[in-house]
Design a protein around this motif. Structure first.
Motif, PDB file in Angstrom:
ATOM      1  N   GLU A   1       0.842  -1.194   0.000  1.00  0.00           N
ATOM      2  CA  GLU A   1       0.000   0.000   0.000  1.00  0.00           C
ATOM      3  C   GLU A   1       0.876   1.242   0.000  1.00  0.00           C
ATOM      4  OE1 GLU A   1      -3.408   0.165   2.745  1.00  0.00           O
ATOM      5  OE2 GLU A   1      -2.574   2.066   3.489  1.00  0.00           O
ATOM      6  N   TYR A   2       0.582   2.147  -0.912  1.00  0.00           N
ATOM      7  CA  TYR A   2       1.306   3.410  -0.988  1.00  0.00           C
ATOM      8  C   TYR A   2       0.707   4.410  -0.009  1.00  0.00           C
ATOM      9  CZ  TYR A   2       3.656   2.163  -5.402  1.00  0.00           C
ATOM     10  OH  TYR A   2       4.435   1.571  -6.366  1.00  0.00           O
ATOM     11  N   SER A   3       1.563   5.169   0.661  1.00  0.00           N
ATOM     12  CA  SER A   3       1.116   6.302   1.468  1.00  0.00           C
ATOM     13  C   SER A   3       1.882   7.532   1.008  1.00  0.00           C
ATOM     14  CB  SER A   3       1.366   6.067   2.958  1.00  0.00           C
ATOM     15  OG  SER A   3       0.391   5.214   3.506  1.00  0.00           O
TER      16      SER A   3
ATOM     17  N   HIS B   1       6.548  13.331   1.580  1.00  0.00           N
ATOM     18  CA  HIS B   1       7.316  12.115   1.353  1.00  0.00           C
ATOM     19  C   HIS B   1       6.358  10.956   1.150  1.00  0.00           C
ATOM     20  CE1 HIS B   1       6.566  12.207   5.706  1.00  0.00           C
ATOM     21  NE2 HIS B   1       6.787  10.891   5.758  1.00  0.00           N
ATOM     22  N   ALA B   2       6.927   9.804   0.815  1.00  0.00           N
ATOM     23  CA  ALA B   2       6.083   8.647   0.501  1.00  0.00           C
ATOM     24  C   ALA B   2       6.751   7.366   0.972  1.00  0.00           C
ATOM     25  CB  ALA B   2       5.808   8.583  -1.001  1.00  0.00           C
ATOM     26  N   LEU B   3       5.942   6.338   1.114  1.00  0.00           N
ATOM     27  CA  LEU B   3       6.436   5.029   1.516  1.00  0.00           C
ATOM     28  C   LEU B   3       5.494   3.951   1.003  1.00  0.00           C
ATOM     29  CD1 LEU B   3       5.078   4.275   4.957  1.00  0.00           C
ATOM     30  CD2 LEU B   3       5.259   6.676   4.315  1.00  0.00           C
TER      31      LEU B   3
ATOM     32  N   THR C   1       8.623   1.083   3.999  1.00  0.00           N
ATOM     33  CA  THR C   1       9.841   1.372   3.271  1.00  0.00           C
ATOM     34  C   THR C   1       9.690   2.707   2.546  1.00  0.00           C
ATOM     35  OG1 THR C   1      10.210  -0.994   2.888  1.00  0.00           O
ATOM     36  CG2 THR C   1      11.455   0.557   1.515  1.00  0.00           C
ATOM     37  N   ALA C   2      10.603   3.621   2.800  1.00  0.00           N
ATOM     38  CA  ALA C   2      10.561   4.910   2.121  1.00  0.00           C
ATOM     39  C   ALA C   2      10.811   4.721   0.634  1.00  0.00           C
ATOM     40  CB  ALA C   2      11.607   5.849   2.714  1.00  0.00           C
ATOM     41  N   ILE C   3      10.107   5.480  -0.189  1.00  0.00           N
ATOM     42  CA  ILE C   3      10.268   5.399  -1.647  1.00  0.00           C
ATOM     43  C   ILE C   3      10.270   6.803  -2.239  1.00  0.00           C
ATOM     44  CG2 ILE C   3       9.127   3.152  -1.845  1.00  0.00           C
ATOM     45  CD1 ILE C   3       6.655   4.731  -2.928  1.00  0.00           C
TER      46      ILE C   3
ATOM     47  N   GLN D   1      10.508   7.822   8.071  1.00  0.00           N
ATOM     48  CA  GLN D   1      10.774   7.565   6.663  1.00  0.00           C
ATOM     49  C   GLN D   1      11.263   8.809   5.913  1.00  0.00           C
ATOM     50  OE1 GLN D   1       8.356   5.668   8.284  1.00  0.00           O
ATOM     51  NE2 GLN D   1       9.820   4.006   7.992  1.00  0.00           N
ATOM     52  N   ASP D   2      11.367   9.949   6.610  1.00  0.00           N
ATOM     53  CA  ASP D   2      11.871  11.143   5.941  1.00  0.00           C
ATOM     54  C   ASP D   2      12.462  12.095   6.980  1.00  0.00           C
ATOM     55  OD1 ASP D   2      11.683  12.734   3.182  1.00  0.00           O
ATOM     56  OD2 ASP D   2      11.298  14.135   4.817  1.00  0.00           O
TER      57      ASP D   2
END
Length: 296
Positions: free
Chosen positions: A189-191, A201-203, A223-225, A279-280
């Motif tokens: 799942e993207y956040s 930011h996103a993960l 996981t940060a992306i 994550q950021d």
């Protein structure tokens, strides 16, 4: 005079509480990120949102933070936010946002506005017959049933054609039925996190083996992306559809990949979402600056 911010929490998240949840470390991380970002320019106090009203009206701002038990007291929670606003406390996100966002029926509104969405059936209190009908409606072998007022996958069910609900099963509340999307397990799942309407930011959140729930409470991992420009645009598109004159201070747009390849909206989390500060590294600073702008 130093501005004071109430970081609203609940017994399930407050440090030292005997009722503290295993995932309440998220409270600690988010609070620490904000305090670090503010660097002493404002005082932040974590406090139960159900504390006596006069203990809360002395703050300049109230962040909904980790008031995770609000779904058990939705009317009381909304009344408390309205009382704080009436007393001159700036509430983020405000009561009008909470009122709109607390029932997942808002997803139907966003779908009609053009947001890529997961097909959904809406029921007041679904039973076994509704689940069996949903398999055929979606041409799916597995469905997920979620409470319309709820969070964190609490009270959620997943059924398959081979393992349907029992004859006497009822959800017990208003709910939504959706087809299970395999991408939840294969990709995650993207956040996408937004602060003051700007992408932060996103993960990707993934479930532990054998599960589909991606929350840390159930063993999920994050996981940060760096998302593609197209995926960021999907999140920005949802933000643009929110029916408010002023963008929320914070928002988490949760999405999943459809078989077509585009990201579809799972939820627009605007009340008390965890914003994944770990994550950021710049998140705390961005949130702090946005808070200070609103405090003037």
């Amino acid at each position: 005079m130093t501005k004071r911010i109430a970081f609203l929490a609940c017994p399930e998240t407050l440090p030292g509480s005997p009722q503290r949840r295993p995932d309440a470390f998220e409270h600690d991380l988010q609070l620490a990120a904000l305090r670090d970002g503010l660097a002493g320019r404002a005082e932040v106090v974590d406090i139960d949102w159900q504390a006596p009203l006069d203990e809360l009206t002395g703050f300049d701002m109230a962040l909904l933070a980790t008031a995770w038990n609000y779904t058990d007291y939705p009317a009381q929670f909304l009344a408390r936010l309205e009382a704080l606003e009436a007393a001159g406390v700036q509430v983020c996100n405000p009561s009008e946002v909470v009122r709109w966002n607390s029932d997942k029926g808002y997803l139907e509104q966003l779908a009609k506005a053009g947001a890529a969405s997961i097909p959904t059936l809406w029921h007041d209190n679904p039973g076994r017959a509704d689940i069996l009908a949903a398999f055929d409606h979606f041409a799916a072998d597995r469905v997920v049933v979620k409470r319309r007022v709820g969070a964190g996958a609490v009270g959620q069910f997943s059924f398959t054609r081979s393992e349907p609900p029992a004859e006497d099963w009822r959800m017990g509340c208003a709910a939504m039925i959706q087809p299970f999307l395999p991408a939840i397990q294969s990709e995650g799942e993207y956040s996408l996190i937004f602060i003051d309407d700007a992408f932060s930011h996103a993960l990707i959140k993934t479930a532990r083996a054998g599960d589909y729930r991606i929350q840390s409470l159930y063993g999920g991992q994050e996981t940060a992306i760096t998302p593609s420009a197209e995926d960021i645009a999907r999140g920005e598109g949802v933000m643009a559809m929110l029916p408010f004159a002023e963008a929320p201070l914070y928002a988490r747009i949760d999405m999943v990949r459809l078989p077509s390849g585009e990201l579809a909206l799972i939820e627009a989390e605007l009340i008390e979402p965890y914003l994944y500060p770990a994550q950021d590294a710049g998140f705390g600073q961005r949130l702090a600056e946005a808070v200070l702008r609103r405090l003037g």
